[in-house]
Design a protein around this motif. Structure first.
Motif, PDB file in Angstrom:
ATOM      1  N   UNK A 134       3.818   6.304  -5.141  1.00 42.72           N
ATOM      2  CA  UNK A 134       3.654   6.495  -6.582  1.00 42.72           C
ATOM      3  C   UNK A 134       2.815   7.744  -6.869  1.00 42.72           C
ATOM      4  N   UNK A 135       1.672   7.865  -6.201  1.00 41.38           N
ATOM      5  CA  UNK A 135       0.795   9.001  -6.452  1.00 41.38           C
ATOM      6  C   UNK A 135       1.402  10.307  -5.947  1.00 41.38           C
ATOM      7  N   UNK A 136       2.189  10.266  -4.915  1.00 36.97           N
ATOM      8  CA  UNK A 136       2.900  11.462  -4.468  1.00 36.97           C
ATOM      9  C   UNK A 136       3.901  11.900  -5.541  1.00 36.97           C
ATOM     10  N   UNK A 137       4.603  10.927  -6.109  1.00 34.21           N
ATOM     11  CA  UNK A 137       5.547  11.224  -7.184  1.00 34.21           C
ATOM     12  C   UNK A 137       4.840  11.797  -8.405  1.00 34.21           C
ATOM     13  N   UNK A 138       3.705  11.223  -8.747  1.00 35.27           N
ATOM     14  CA  UNK A 138       2.920  11.718  -9.884  1.00 35.27           C
ATOM     15  C   UNK A 138       2.505  13.166  -9.618  1.00 35.27           C
ATOM     16  N   UNK A 162       0.821  -1.193   0.000  1.00 38.47           N
ATOM     17  CA  UNK A 162       0.000   0.000   0.000  1.00 38.47           C
ATOM     18  C   UNK A 162       0.868   1.261   0.000  1.00 38.47           C
ATOM     19  N   UNK A 163       1.968   1.223   0.713  1.00 37.57           N
ATOM     20  CA  UNK A 163       2.863   2.376   0.800  1.00 37.57           C
ATOM     21  C   UNK A 163       3.465   2.710  -0.571  1.00 37.57           C
ATOM     22  N   UNK A 164       3.742   1.680  -1.361  1.00 36.40           N
ATOM     23  CA  UNK A 164       4.291   1.915  -2.697  1.00 36.40           C
ATOM     24  C   UNK A 164       3.290   2.685  -3.563  1.00 36.40           C
ATOM     25  N   UNK A 165       2.015   2.357  -3.417  1.00 32.74           N
ATOM     26  CA  UNK A 165       0.974   3.035  -4.183  1.00 32.74           C
ATOM     27  C   UNK A 165       0.881   4.508  -3.770  1.00 32.74           C
ATOM     28  N   UNK A 166       0.931   4.761  -2.479  1.00 31.68           N
ATOM     29  CA  UNK A 166       0.895   6.137  -1.972  1.00 31.68           C
ATOM     30  C   UNK A 166       2.102   6.912  -2.482  1.00 31.68           C
TER      31      UNK A 166
END
Length: 60
Positions: A7-11, A1-5
């Protein structure tokens, strides 16, 4: 789940760096795209019709 968060922060960070077009530029680009697509569609429709008619004449 942390990887997804992450990812969206990077986006989100990268999207803030994007140089978005102004209103006039966007309108000009949109008109250019619509004109080009229309021209290509009509061009290939005419070519297709011509080839179809040519084949129809040959086969008769």
């Amino acid at each position: 789940m942390q990887r997804l968060v992450n990812f969206f922060r990077g986006v989100s960070r990268e999207m803030k760096k994007v140089s978005w077009p102004k209103g006039k530029e966007l309108t000009r680009y949109t008109i250019t795209v619509i004109t080009t697509v229309t021209f290509v569609a009509v061009f290939f429709a005419l070519i297709d019709t011509g080839i179809s008619e040519l084949i129809r004449l040959i086969l008769e």
